[in-house]
Write a protein that holds these residues in place. Structure first.
Motif, PDB file in Angstrom:
ATOM      1  N   LYS A   1      -8.519  -7.135 -75.662  1.00 10.36           N
ATOM      2  CA  LYS A   1      -9.372  -7.064 -74.466  1.00 10.36           C
ATOM      3  C   LYS A   1     -10.786  -6.680 -74.918  1.00 10.36           C
ATOM      4  O   LYS A   1     -11.126  -5.509 -75.031  1.00 10.36           O
ATOM      5  N   PHE A   2     -11.574  -7.713 -75.199  1.00 10.58           N
ATOM      6  CA  PHE A   2     -12.939  -7.493 -75.659  1.00 10.58           C
ATOM      7  C   PHE A   2     -13.752  -6.821 -74.558  1.00 10.58           C
ATOM      8  O   PHE A   2     -13.610  -7.145 -73.381  1.00 10.58           O
ATOM      9  N   SER A   3     -14.617  -5.894 -74.951  1.00  7.77           N
ATOM     10  CA  SER A   3     -15.507  -5.253 -73.981  1.00  7.77           C
ATOM     11  C   SER A   3     -16.502  -6.277 -73.442  1.00  7.77           C
ATOM     12  O   SER A   3     -16.762  -6.332 -72.245  1.00  7.77           O
ATOM     13  N   ASN A   4     -17.062  -7.080 -74.343  1.00  8.64           N
ATOM     14  CA  ASN A   4     -18.018  -8.123 -73.967  1.00  8.64           C
ATOM     15  C   ASN A   4     -17.874  -9.302 -74.914  1.00  8.64           C
ATOM     16  O   ASN A   4     -17.627  -9.114 -76.111  1.00  8.64           O
ATOM     17  N   ILE A   5     -18.048 -10.485 -74.359  1.00  6.61           N
ATOM     18  CA  ILE A   5     -18.132 -11.693 -75.177  1.00  6.61           C
ATOM     19  C   ILE A   5     -19.491 -12.312 -74.874  1.00  6.61           C
ATOM     20  O   ILE A   5     -19.708 -12.866 -73.801  1.00  6.61           O
ATOM     21  N   TYR A   6     -20.402 -12.116 -75.808  1.00  5.08           N
ATOM     22  CA  TYR A   6     -21.754 -12.634 -75.664  1.00  5.08           C
ATOM     23  C   TYR A   6     -21.851 -13.945 -76.451  1.00  5.08           C
ATOM     24  O   TYR A   6     -21.755 -13.942 -77.671  1.00  5.08           O
ATOM     25  N   ILE A   7     -22.033 -15.045 -75.739  1.00  5.45           N
ATOM     26  CA  ILE A   7     -22.304 -16.328 -76.384  1.00  5.45           C
ATOM     27  C   ILE A   7     -23.747 -16.644 -76.000  1.00  5.45           C
ATOM     28  O   ILE A   7     -24.037 -16.990 -74.855  1.00  5.45           O
ATOM     29  N   VAL A   8     -24.642 -16.476 -76.960  1.00  2.00           N
ATOM     30  CA  VAL A   8     -26.082 -16.522 -76.679  1.00  2.00           C
ATOM     31  C   VAL A   8     -26.739 -17.688 -77.416  1.00  2.00           C
ATOM     32  O   VAL A   8     -26.168 -18.255 -78.349  1.00  2.00           O
ATOM     33  N   ASP A   9     -27.942 -18.003 -77.004  1.00  2.00           N
ATOM     34  CA  ASP A   9     -28.674 -19.110 -77.623  1.00  2.00           C
ATOM     35  C   ASP A   9     -28.802 -18.912 -79.124  1.00  2.00           C
ATOM     36  O   ASP A   9     -29.005 -17.788 -79.605  1.00  2.00           O
ATOM     37  N   TYR A  10     -28.700 -20.013 -79.845  1.00  2.00           N
ATOM     38  CA  TYR A  10     -28.821 -19.991 -81.296  1.00  2.00           C
ATOM     39  C   TYR A  10     -30.103 -19.273 -81.704  1.00  2.00           C
ATOM     40  O   TYR A  10     -31.180 -19.540 -81.165  1.00  2.00           O
ATOM     41  N   GLY A  11     -29.984 -18.365 -82.650  1.00  2.00           N
ATOM     42  CA  GLY A  11     -31.131 -17.647 -83.176  1.00  2.00           C
ATOM     43  C   GLY A  11     -31.481 -16.366 -82.450  1.00  2.00           C
ATOM     44  O   GLY A  11     -32.353 -15.622 -82.900  1.00  2.00           O
ATOM     45  N   THR A  12     -30.832 -16.087 -81.318  1.00  4.07           N
ATOM     46  CA  THR A  12     -31.090 -14.835 -80.598  1.00  4.07           C
ATOM     47  C   THR A  12     -30.821 -13.656 -81.529  1.00  4.07           C
ATOM     48  O   THR A  12     -29.746 -13.590 -82.137  1.00  4.07           O
ATOM     49  N   PRO A  13     -31.763 -12.722 -81.656  1.00  2.00           N
ATOM     50  CA  PRO A  13     -31.528 -11.557 -82.524  1.00  2.00           C
ATOM     51  C   PRO A  13     -30.353 -10.720 -81.999  1.00  2.00           C
ATOM     52  O   PRO A  13     -30.411 -10.191 -80.889  1.00  2.00           O
ATOM     53  N   LYS A  14     -29.324 -10.624 -82.788  1.00  2.00           N
ATOM     54  CA  LYS A  14     -28.118  -9.931 -82.331  1.00  2.00           C
ATOM     55  C   LYS A  14     -28.339  -8.437 -82.159  1.00  2.00           C
ATOM     56  O   LYS A  14     -27.696  -7.812 -81.319  1.00  2.00           O
ATOM     57  N   HIS A  15     -29.271  -7.871 -82.921  1.00  4.02           N
ATOM     58  CA  HIS A  15     -29.537  -6.442 -82.793  1.00  4.02           C
ATOM     59  C   HIS A  15     -30.177  -6.093 -81.443  1.00  4.02           C
ATOM     60  O   HIS A  15     -30.222  -4.929 -81.075  1.00  4.02           O
ATOM     61  N   LYS A  16     -30.613  -7.091 -80.692  1.00  2.00           N
ATOM     62  CA  LYS A  16     -31.174  -6.841 -79.363  1.00  2.00           C
ATOM     63  C   LYS A  16     -30.105  -6.910 -78.277  1.00  2.00           C
ATOM     64  O   LYS A  16     -30.383  -6.616 -77.118  1.00  2.00           O
ATOM     65  N   ILE A  17     -28.887  -7.270 -78.658  1.00  2.00           N
ATOM     66  CA  ILE A  17     -27.806  -7.438 -77.691  1.00  2.00           C
ATOM     67  C   ILE A  17     -26.893  -6.217 -77.648  1.00  2.00           C
ATOM     68  O   ILE A  17     -26.452  -5.795 -76.587  1.00  2.00           O
ATOM     69  N   ALA A  18     -26.606  -5.663 -78.801  1.00  2.00           N
ATOM     70  CA  ALA A  18     -25.666  -4.537 -78.869  1.00  2.00           C
ATOM     71  C   ALA A  18     -26.018  -3.683 -80.085  1.00  2.00           C
ATOM     72  O   ALA A  18     -26.922  -3.999 -80.846  1.00  2.00           O
ATOM     73  N   ASN A  19     -25.276  -2.607 -80.240  1.00  2.00           N
ATOM     74  CA  ASN A  19     -25.449  -1.755 -81.416  1.00  2.00           C
ATOM     75  C   ASN A  19     -24.077  -1.368 -81.950  1.00  2.00           C
ATOM     76  O   ASN A  19     -23.073  -1.848 -81.464  1.00  2.00           O
ATOM     77  N   GLY A  20     -24.047  -0.521 -82.942  1.00  2.00           N
ATOM     78  CA  GLY A  20     -22.786  -0.115 -83.553  1.00  2.00           C
ATOM     79  C   GLY A  20     -22.615  -0.793 -84.897  1.00  2.00           C
ATOM     80  O   GLY A  20     -23.551  -0.886 -85.686  1.00  2.00           O
ATOM     81  N   ILE A  21     -21.421  -1.298 -85.139  1.00  2.00           N
ATOM     82  CA  ILE A  21     -21.066  -1.974 -86.386  1.00  2.00           C
ATOM     83  C   ILE A  21     -21.089  -3.478 -86.139  1.00  2.00           C
ATOM     84  O   ILE A  21     -20.650  -3.943 -85.091  1.00  2.00           O
ATOM     85  N   LEU A  22     -21.582  -4.228 -87.114  1.00  2.00           N
ATOM     86  CA  LEU A  22     -21.601  -5.690 -87.015  1.00  2.00           C
ATOM     87  C   LEU A  22     -20.888  -6.302 -88.206  1.00  2.00           C
ATOM     88  O   LEU A  22     -21.107  -5.898 -89.348  1.00  2.00           O
ATOM     89  N   PHE A  23     -20.042  -7.287 -87.924  1.00  2.00           N
ATOM     90  CA  PHE A  23     -19.466  -8.161 -88.951  1.00  2.00           C
ATOM     91  C   PHE A  23     -20.069  -9.536 -88.718  1.00  2.00           C
ATOM     92  O   PHE A  23     -19.894 -10.130 -87.656  1.00  2.00           O
ATOM     93  N   ASP A  24     -20.795 -10.060 -89.717  1.00  2.00           N
ATOM     94  CA  ASP A  24     -21.490 -11.335 -89.546  1.00  2.00           C
ATOM     95  C   ASP A  24     -21.727 -11.961 -90.922  1.00  2.00           C
ATOM     96  O   ASP A  24     -22.124 -11.270 -91.854  1.00  2.00           O
ATOM     97  N   ASP A  25     -21.496 -13.258 -91.044  1.00  2.00           N
ATOM     98  CA  ASP A  25     -21.717 -13.942 -92.313  1.00  2.00           C
ATOM     99  C   ASP A  25     -23.192 -14.241 -92.561  1.00  2.00           C
ATOM    100  O   ASP A  25     -23.584 -14.543 -93.679  1.00  2.00           O
ATOM    101  N   GLU A  26     -24.015 -14.146 -91.557  1.00  2.00           N
ATOM    102  CA  GLU A  26     -25.443 -14.466 -91.650  1.00  2.00           C
ATOM    103  C   GLU A  26     -26.222 -13.259 -92.185  1.00  2.00           C
ATOM    104  O   GLU A  26     -26.297 -12.206 -91.540  1.00  2.00           O
TER     105      GLU A  26
END
Length: 142
Positions: A92-117
């Motif tokens: 049960k995900f708290s949020n599923i953000y599917i945002v425009d390509y290139g949107t800075p992810k650090h402006k969407i949430a905080n905490g820990i990030l797992f990302d290949d980019e």
């Protein structure tokens, strides 16, 4: 605590789908539908559910297709959410953000990030990890 996951290239092997780029350019959502998991989803869901039960929030932050039309990107968002519901139904995900390509992810949430980019990890304001050791890191957090 909040844990955020990218999808494409992190949890899901979009880039392993044959002809993925030409299909995306043709605004075909098939690669998002048929991509294989990059981690064992049974194990992943077990650790995520343990963390959620202990009060951790778990988000998805994923981009739409680069250069996709508004209509196509709406389909991409729908398909990605359906993929998660199909392959990780107990989470049960708290949020599923599917945002425009290139949107800075650090402006969407905080905490820990797992990302290949790399750029997303470099710009992240908390702890950021690549896709190579997700399960062991989650295990350590439990």
């Amino acid at each position: 605590m909040t844990i955020n996951f990218d999808l494409d290239g992190t949890l899901v092997d979009l880039y392993g789908v044959e002809n993925w780029l030409s299909m995306l350019k043709a605004e075909d959502t098939t690669p998002y539908e048929i991509a294989k998991p990059l981690v064992n989803f049974s194990v992943l869901s077990r650790y995520l559910n343990k963390l959620i039960d202990s009060g951790v929030k778990v988000n998805i932050i994923s981009w739409t297709s680069k250069g996709g039309s508004k209509e196509y990107n709406e389909k991409v968002a729908k398909v990605k959410k359906e993929y998660l519901a199909k392959h990780l139904p107990s989470v049960k995900f708290s949020n599923i953000y599917i945002v425009d390509y290139g949107t800075p992810k650090h402006k969407i949430a905080n905490g820990i990030l797992f990302d290949d980019e790399v750029k997303n990890r470099e710009n992240w304001t908390g702890y950021a990890f690549d896709e190579t050791d997700i399960i062991n890191i989650l295990k350590a957090l439990c």
